[in-house]
Motif scaffolding. Structure first.
Motif, PDB file in Angstrom:
ATOM      1  N   LYS A 301       0.828  -1.206   0.000  1.00  0.00           N
ATOM      2  CA  LYS A 301       0.000   0.000   0.000  1.00  0.00           C
ATOM      3  C   LYS A 301       0.866   1.260   0.000  1.00  0.00           C
ATOM      4  N   ILE A 302       1.930   1.237   0.801  1.00  0.00           N
ATOM      5  CA  ILE A 302       2.815   2.397   0.882  1.00  0.00           C
ATOM      6  C   ILE A 302       3.492   2.646  -0.462  1.00  0.00           C
ATOM      7  N   GLU A 303       4.015   1.590  -1.077  1.00  0.00           N
ATOM      8  CA  GLU A 303       4.703   1.754  -2.362  1.00  0.00           C
ATOM      9  C   GLU A 303       3.735   2.263  -3.430  1.00  0.00           C
ATOM     10  N   ASP A 304       2.509   1.769  -3.419  1.00  0.00           N
ATOM     11  CA  ASP A 304       1.512   2.251  -4.382  1.00  0.00           C
ATOM     12  C   ASP A 304       1.231   3.737  -4.165  1.00  0.00           C
ATOM     13  N   PHE A 305       1.105   4.136  -2.903  1.00  0.00           N
ATOM     14  CA  PHE A 305       0.837   5.543  -2.575  1.00  0.00           C
ATOM     15  C   PHE A 305       1.986   6.435  -3.037  1.00  0.00           C
ATOM     16  N   ILE A 306       3.218   5.986  -2.806  1.00  0.00           N
ATOM     17  CA  ILE A 306       4.393   6.767  -3.196  1.00  0.00           C
ATOM     18  C   ILE A 306       4.460   6.927  -4.717  1.00  0.00           C
ATOM     19  N   GLN A 307       4.206   5.854  -5.438  1.00  0.00           N
ATOM     20  CA  GLN A 307       4.264   5.918  -6.896  1.00  0.00           C
ATOM     21  C   GLN A 307       3.156   6.798  -7.467  1.00  0.00           C
ATOM     22  N   GLN A 308       1.978   6.717  -6.885  1.00  0.00           N
ATOM     23  CA  GLN A 308       0.863   7.538  -7.366  1.00  0.00           C
ATOM     24  C   GLN A 308       1.134   9.024  -7.164  1.00  0.00           C
ATOM     25  N   ASN A 309       1.873   9.347  -6.102  1.00  0.00           N
ATOM     26  CA  ASN A 309       2.136  10.751  -5.783  1.00  0.00           C
ATOM     27  C   ASN A 309       3.555  11.195  -6.125  1.00  0.00           C
ATOM     28  N   THR A 310       4.339  10.297  -6.730  1.00  0.00           N
ATOM     29  CA  THR A 310       5.743  10.570  -7.122  1.00  0.00           C
ATOM     30  C   THR A 310       6.497  11.329  -6.032  1.00  0.00           C
ATOM     31  N   LEU A 311       6.490  10.759  -4.829  1.00  0.00           N
ATOM     32  CA  LEU A 311       7.081  11.434  -3.675  1.00  0.00           C
ATOM     33  C   LEU A 311       8.568  11.167  -3.508  1.00  0.00           C
ATOM     34  N   PHE A 312       9.004   9.939  -3.850  1.00  0.00           N
ATOM     35  CA  PHE A 312      10.382   9.531  -3.623  1.00  0.00           C
ATOM     36  C   PHE A 312      10.877   8.771  -4.853  1.00  0.00           C
ATOM     37  N   PRO A 313      12.171   8.878  -5.149  1.00  0.00           N
ATOM     38  CA  PRO A 313      12.728   8.082  -6.257  1.00  0.00           C
ATOM     39  C   PRO A 313      12.886   6.622  -5.822  1.00  0.00           C
ATOM     40  N   THR A 379       9.952   1.128   3.011  1.00  0.00           N
ATOM     41  CA  THR A 379       9.908   2.246   2.074  1.00  0.00           C
ATOM     42  C   THR A 379       8.839   3.216   2.562  1.00  0.00           C
ATOM     43  N   PRO A 380       9.193   4.502   2.676  1.00  0.00           N
ATOM     44  CA  PRO A 380      10.395   5.198   2.207  1.00  0.00           C
ATOM     45  C   PRO A 380      11.510   5.308   3.247  1.00  0.00           C
ATOM     46  N   GLY A 381      11.481   4.464   4.282  1.00  0.00           N
ATOM     47  CA  GLY A 381      12.432   4.568   5.378  1.00  0.00           C
ATOM     48  C   GLY A 381      13.770   3.909   5.111  1.00  0.00           C
ATOM     49  N   HIS A 382      14.224   3.101   6.088  1.00  0.00           N
ATOM     50  CA  HIS A 382      15.576   2.547   6.032  1.00  0.00           C
ATOM     51  C   HIS A 382      15.856   1.764   4.761  1.00  0.00           C
ATOM     52  N   HIS A 383      14.894   0.926   4.345  1.00  0.00           N
ATOM     53  CA  HIS A 383      15.161   0.118   3.149  1.00  0.00           C
ATOM     54  C   HIS A 383      15.458   0.995   1.938  1.00  0.00           C
ATOM     55  N   LEU A 384      14.589   1.954   1.671  1.00  0.00           N
ATOM     56  CA  LEU A 384      14.795   2.815   0.504  1.00  0.00           C
ATOM     57  C   LEU A 384      16.077   3.617   0.647  1.00  0.00           C
ATOM     58  N   GLN A 385      16.335   4.096   1.849  1.00  0.00           N
ATOM     59  CA  GLN A 385      17.532   4.902   2.086  1.00  0.00           C
ATOM     60  C   GLN A 385      18.799   4.113   1.779  1.00  0.00           C
ATOM     61  N   PHE A 386      18.906   2.895   2.337  1.00  0.00           N
ATOM     62  CA  PHE A 386      20.131   2.124   2.161  1.00  0.00           C
ATOM     63  C   PHE A 386      20.215   1.455   0.792  1.00  0.00           C
ATOM     64  N   ALA A 387      19.069   1.106   0.217  1.00  0.00           N
ATOM     65  CA  ALA A 387      19.084   0.569  -1.143  1.00  0.00           C
ATOM     66  C   ALA A 387      19.584   1.640  -2.109  1.00  0.00           C
ATOM     67  N   SER A 388      19.170   2.884  -1.884  1.00  0.00           N
ATOM     68  CA  SER A 388      19.632   3.989  -2.726  1.00  0.00           C
ATOM     69  C   SER A 388      21.117   4.248  -2.518  1.00  0.00           C
ATOM     70  N   ALA A 389      21.570   4.231  -1.249  1.00  0.00           N
ATOM     71  CA  ALA A 389      22.984   4.469  -0.951  1.00  0.00           C
ATOM     72  C   ALA A 389      23.862   3.389  -1.561  1.00  0.00           C
ATOM     73  N   ALA A 390      23.360   2.142  -1.583  1.00  0.00           N
ATOM     74  CA  ALA A 390      24.146   1.028  -2.118  1.00  0.00           C
ATOM     75  C   ALA A 390      24.380   1.148  -3.622  1.00  0.00           C
ATOM     76  N   LEU A 391      23.661   2.056  -4.270  1.00  0.00           N
ATOM     77  CA  LEU A 391      23.849   2.293  -5.709  1.00  0.00           C
ATOM     78  C   LEU A 391      24.832   3.421  -5.979  1.00  0.00           C
ATOM     79  N   HIS A 392      25.301   4.090  -4.922  1.00  0.00           N
ATOM     80  CA  HIS A 392      26.201   5.236  -5.110  1.00  0.00           C
ATOM     81  C   HIS A 392      27.559   4.753  -5.621  1.00  0.00           C
ATOM     82  N   GLU A 393      28.188   5.548  -6.466  1.00  0.00           N
ATOM     83  CA  GLU A 393      29.476   5.148  -7.031  1.00  0.00           C
ATOM     84  C   GLU A 393      30.611   5.241  -6.018  1.00  0.00           C
ATOM     85  N   SER A 394      30.423   6.025  -4.970  1.00  0.00           N
ATOM     86  CA  SER A 394      31.464   6.213  -3.958  1.00  0.00           C
ATOM     87  C   SER A 394      31.449   5.069  -2.950  1.00  0.00           C
TER      88      SER A 394
END
Length: 565
Positions: A301-313, A379-394
């Motif tokens: 439900k949370i992921e659907d809400f986020i996608q519908q409102n384009t709140l977070f990448p 999502t959009p908490g720890h999982h999204l935060q660390f999944a996004s960080a794990a994609l960083h080139e640094s």
């Protein structure tokens, strides 16, 4: 003088020279070996850290991003050296804090539950680690002299759950027809015997009750973590937050007491209990793990809400598993916790969310608290935060541990997601009430963390009229936490287990919450890009998530660099 690339490679090699760290980041080289728990091995690693820190003082950098990465590497090494040099009663803290249970089990558990390879090589690695475990535990006993009482008790409690983990692994091996079952059985029996001896010896040791490190060390630790406040200022911040939250809770209590036609004298604690029962998650077929169904439902439900409102990448290659906390982790996971994606593993970034489901703690899992738990841990908490960080080139921004950055983000989201309408109007007051009661743990954590680290009872005075006259720090701390939050007794004790051993982490929740909200407010007030509020929200989230892990003070520099401040 090193080039930036040489410095980054040297730092990477230093970090990955530790076998436990290497596996925890998703590097499978030497995954069949346990680390070395000896003091000699730690001393060598820290000498290398000091030498590398000196080298990083002079590095050729090209622009803002590289200079920031060098600063983060330096700060990470300084923190490692701080804890290495930390003393407890005239000896390194390492000698007072038993870690044999986690040392032998953490890697095995990861290979069992979070390894994408076929079963055979994973079981081979587990077998090898089990065979090394008796020697590891023997070395750990040589390291530990006179342990801190509470840390020893936690180690004993965790140790009792390890055989059940090994039994589960053996059952799995049997099911898939593992070719070395006899060796695995023998290794498990030998490991269990060694573990029993280890725990028996620990139990027989004299222990020390006091584990404070002193005010000066606390100030040093805060400075290393770029928290620009004294302990006294943090305590004052906690008291102010307590007053604000109590005022809101009083207003919500009045509304909800009328809504449910309860007695006008109903207290916040009684209202909380009523709501927990009224919105209890249904247990299906007498299976405690059926509660997980509600978490899966709200995750979607949370992921659907986020996608519908384009709140977070939302990165494409990310996923999350929701599991019941295994027995041996229950003493240190009070309600829920998230294991972030392995930062260096290629491919999909997968988090593991563990939820502690015990008969005496089921009140913690209800239809009001579950949505916010998933906002915080998923999502959009720890999982999204660390999944996004794990994609960083640094490299450093994938792995940097900045608790106030992580917890500030997630606790900010608990309010934000309610404010923007994720929860329906018919129960938003109920969810906010439960969330605000829950968020008072942040206030208690500041006071308790400072009290545990300094031994000063004054830090427990965060706005509640309580008597802290006991000589037992855990009795005083439990009184504050229980009164502030209404947590079950089981959760209170599990919370205090990790508060006591993770110095500076508990206070990072409220500290980070205030720092992140202030950063966001400053960006909104400046609005240098002349954006409407929704678009400014989106860009704030985008920069926050895509910049990787770092202290909030460093993140502020990133927003300045990109012209938001």
């Amino acid at each position: 003088m090193l080039t930036f690339r040489q410095a980054e490679q040297a730092y990477r090699e230093h970090v990955l020279s530790d076998l436990d760290t290497r596996l925890s980041l998703g590097v499978l080289e030497d995954s069949d070996r346990l680390g070395d728990p000896s003091l000699e091995a730690e001393q060598q690693h820290m000498q290398a850290a000091a030498a590398l820190l000196e080298q990083l003082q002079q590095v050729e950098t090209d622009g803002f991003e590289q200079q920031l990465d060098i600063e983060l590497m330096q700060r990470s090494l300084k923190l490692d050296l701080f804890f290495h040099n930390l003393q407890q009663h005239g000896e390194p803290q390492r000698r007072r804090m038993p870690n044999g249970v986690d040392g032998i089990s953490a890697g095995i558990f990861q290979l069992f539950i979070n390894d994408e390879r076929e079963p055979e090589p994973r079981l081979d690695d587990i077998l090898s680690r089990l065979q090394m475990a008796p020697a590891y535990l023997s070395t750990e006993l040589q390291v530990i002299t006179q342990p801190i009482t509470r840390w020893c008790a936690t180690e004993l409690e965790q140790g009792e759950g390890i055989p059940s983990l090994f039994d589960t692994i053996y059952d799995w091996a049997e099911q898939i027809g593992y070719g070395k079952l006899a060796e695995l059985k023998a290794a498990i029996e030998a490991c269990n015997a060694a573990l029993s001896d280890y725990l028996r010896e620990l139990k027989s040791r004299d222990t020390i009750d006091d584990f404070a490190i002193g005010e000066d060390k606390v100030k040093e630790l805060l400075a290393l973590r770029q928290i620009d406040k004294t302990p006294a200022q943090l305590a004052a911040m906690a008291s102010e937050f307590m007053a604000e939250t109590q005022q809101l809770l009083a207003e919500l209590t009045d509304k909800l007491v009328k809504k449910y036609d309860l007695d006008a004298t109903t207290s916040q604690a009684d209202l909380h209990e009523f709501l927990n029962n009224h919105y209890a998650a249904e247990i299906k077929g007498e299976r405690l793990d059926s509660v997980l169904d509600y978490y899966h439902e709200h995750r979607q439900k949370i992921e659907d809400f986020i996608q519908q409102n384009t709140l977070f990448p939302l990165p494409e290659q990310q996923s999350m598993r929701i599991l019941q906390t295994p027995d041996f982790l229950e003493p240190v996971i009070p309600a829920g916790a998230m294991w972030p994606p392995l930062a260096l593993r290629e491919g999909e970034k997968t988090s593991m969310v563990y939820l502690t489901l015990k008969e005496d703690q089921l009140a913690e899992h209800n239809q009001l608290g579950i949505p916010m738990m998933m906002v915080h841990e998923g999502t959009p908490g720890h999982h999204l935060q660390f999944a996004s960080a794990a994609l960083h080139e640094s490299f450093i921004r994938r792995i940097y541990s900045a608790n106030e950055h992580a917890e500030g983000w997630t606790t900010m989201l608990e309010d934000y997601m309610l404010d923007i309408g994720y929860v329906s109007d018919d129960i938003v007051d109920e969810v906010r009430f439960v969330t605000k009661r829950e968020i008072l743990r942040l206030v208690a954590r500041v006071g308790i963390d400072l009290y545990f680290m300094t031994g000063n009872k004054d830090y427990l005075q965060v706005g509640l009229d309580l008597d802290f006259s006991s000589d037992d720090p855990f009795e005083n701390a439990a009184k504050l936490l229980k009164t502030a939050t209404g947590f079950t007794d089981g959760r209170v004790q599990a919370e205090l287990n990790w508060y006591s051993s993770e110095q500076g982490y508990p206070l990072s929740y409220l500290t980070g919450n205030r720092m992140v909200w202030q950063l966001k407010q400053d960006i909104m007030d400046a609005n240098k890009k002349r954006l409407d509020s929704d678009e400014l929200d989106r860009q704030f989230h985008d920069v926050y998530l895509k910049s990787g892990c770092m202290p909030v003070a460093s993140l502020r520099k990133v927003f300045e660099h990109y012209g938001y401040l």
